[in-house]
Design a protein around this motif. Structure first.
Motif: not given
Lengths: 305, 305
Positions: B1-5, B304
């Protein structure tokens, strides 16, 4: 239902008359050209690439997709014989992508940017619960070679193409093709090109775009189209070369004298082929060796069909 | 999963060192700045806007969505105090959209382009079986006013904002806001601005970006934040002003002398408010009239999360 992107774009182009002093190259070419107040011509192109339309995330790797996203814009810069100067990329990432996938996608962007000295200078990253969408916008300049437009083809011109055509989607070449940036500039430096386009939608459509913008017709020699190995072994090699699209080769027109000179003393390593002649009027047809003629109908990739 | 942009963008920025002669303003500002070989600075920003993330096609009209797509880029141009020169737009249209909807979307693009003398010079149209995605890329120039970056805030600076903050999503203002293009240039002409950003993600995040890029801290006067009517009647007005985002107002820093002068003799009709001070170190906090202090945590819109 949307009938076609072409008719929508035609409608959009009718909505405003742009000041030719500010926008010397309006919509209708591979790139638009802005005159930034004494700063010379700045060219810009934008392309959105979508999962399921231009690539499939279930068969192409993130790195290949990233490469292609920038390479298609580089191919537009090539079509104008312009020098790429920078690219910005915006991505809508599927929410279930991993950070590793996002980094691989970025690596693909950088593969293309590095190979063509066109730095990735900015972007935008968002995630959503939908398939991947990726947009690249590229800025280029003339840098000593006047931009080659679509609208300068003249009756009597030779029609030339680089490389081989057809089968790009089947062979996977559409993910790895080399945009003809250096070739375009070398050819434009060696000859007076009257019109140029990159073959993204298929020769039948893209040569048709040159004809539309130039107000001319075309006769394409059906037996002289250069075919990729994939096209040669396809069910209909001629149709593959004309309509498959995603070749990202160049199609240009010049005087027959310049065409002869380019073939005699080629300024590029890539194959050059004289595939036809620009004609007066607006008829476009395929000419066969036995004298038979068939209409050349734009059957290239159009997304709304 | 993408943690944050944010962490992905930070990673992307680490991948290449850009030549400062070619790219005087690298990623990290509202726009990147390219030096096109003696042609002066050309600024570029790209933003992708997505159904369900930045707007909802079930509540916003196509025309509003088109307006917003261009207006967010104009707001980036405002954040640099730059002059918009042209915009290109790429759209991925849902396949079930009508031609009428597509034309209304275009009308919205033109509403924004016309209002700010920023011609729509090109684009790309594709349809797909997914929700609407729309990307705008805007090109601007300095045109007599040096670009204002995020990285010039100095300890002791006044922190100022235009307009009122909070409630933009609730009130619908995020679809109709006026980008502060003319205001930014008028303020930058009247005062020496050290840093500026547009408030798209919320003041807590965007002021944090100025602090990050400038290597400074900030003290925000909690009782002095200008609130919209919607924010005033919300459950937590202060949180609304700090974190709602999509205000598309300007936040800038300048000397206290310049701030006093701007308030005494405002060069713009829009409200200007002195909301805090830039501090040494990197601490960011909210200061209350009773002397209490709270950390100012970036809680603005991040996609995100």
């Amino acid at each position: 239902m949307l009938k076609s992107e072409t008719s929508l774009i035609a409608w959009i182009r009718q909505q405003r008359t742009l000041d030719p002093a500010a926008v010397p190259i309006p919509p209708g070419d591979d790139m638009a050209g802005l005159n930034l107040a004494g700063q010379g011509l700045v060219l810009v192109t934008t392309d959105i690439r979508l999962d399921g339309v231009h690539f499939r995330t279930d068969s192409a790797s993130p790195r290949q997709i990233g490469y292609k996203a920038v390479a298609v814009s580089l191919s537009d810069a090539a079509a104008m014989a312009s020098q790429p100067r920078g690219v910005v990329v915006a991505v809508a990432l599927p929410r279930d992508w991993s950070m590793e996938q996002a980094r691989e996608l970025t690596q693909g962007l950088l593969d293309a940017a590095d190979a063509y000295d066109c730095p990735l200078v900015g972007g935008d990253v968002t995630s959503w619960g939908q398939p991947l969408a990726i947009n690249a916008t590229l800025i280029s300049t003339e840098s000593g070679i006047a931009a080659v437009r679509r609208n300068g083809a003249k009756s009597g011109d030779a029609i030339m193409v680089t490389g081989e055509l057809g089968g790009s989607l089947a062979s996977g070449r559409h993910l790895t093709f080399p945009p003809r940036v250096r070739e375009a500039r070398a050819i434009a430096a060696a000859a007076n090109l009257h019109a140029m386009i990159d073959i993204s939608d298929g020769l039948s459509t893209d040569l048709g775009n040159i004809c539309d913008e130039s107000g001319v017709g075309a006769s394409v020699y059906a037996d002289r189209l250069p075919l990729t190995a994939t096209a040669k072994t396809s069910a209909d090699p001629l149709a593959a070369a004309l309509n498959d699209g995603e070749d990202f080769e160049l199609c240009f027109t010049c005087s027959p004298e310049d065409a002869e000179r380019l073939l005699r003393d080629p300024p590029v390593a890539v194959r050059l082929t004289w595939i036809g002649a620009v004609t007066a009027g607006c008829e476009r047809f395929l000419a066969f060796p036995d004298g038979r003629r068939e209409p050349l109908v734009p059957r290239g990739f159009e997304h709304f069909r």
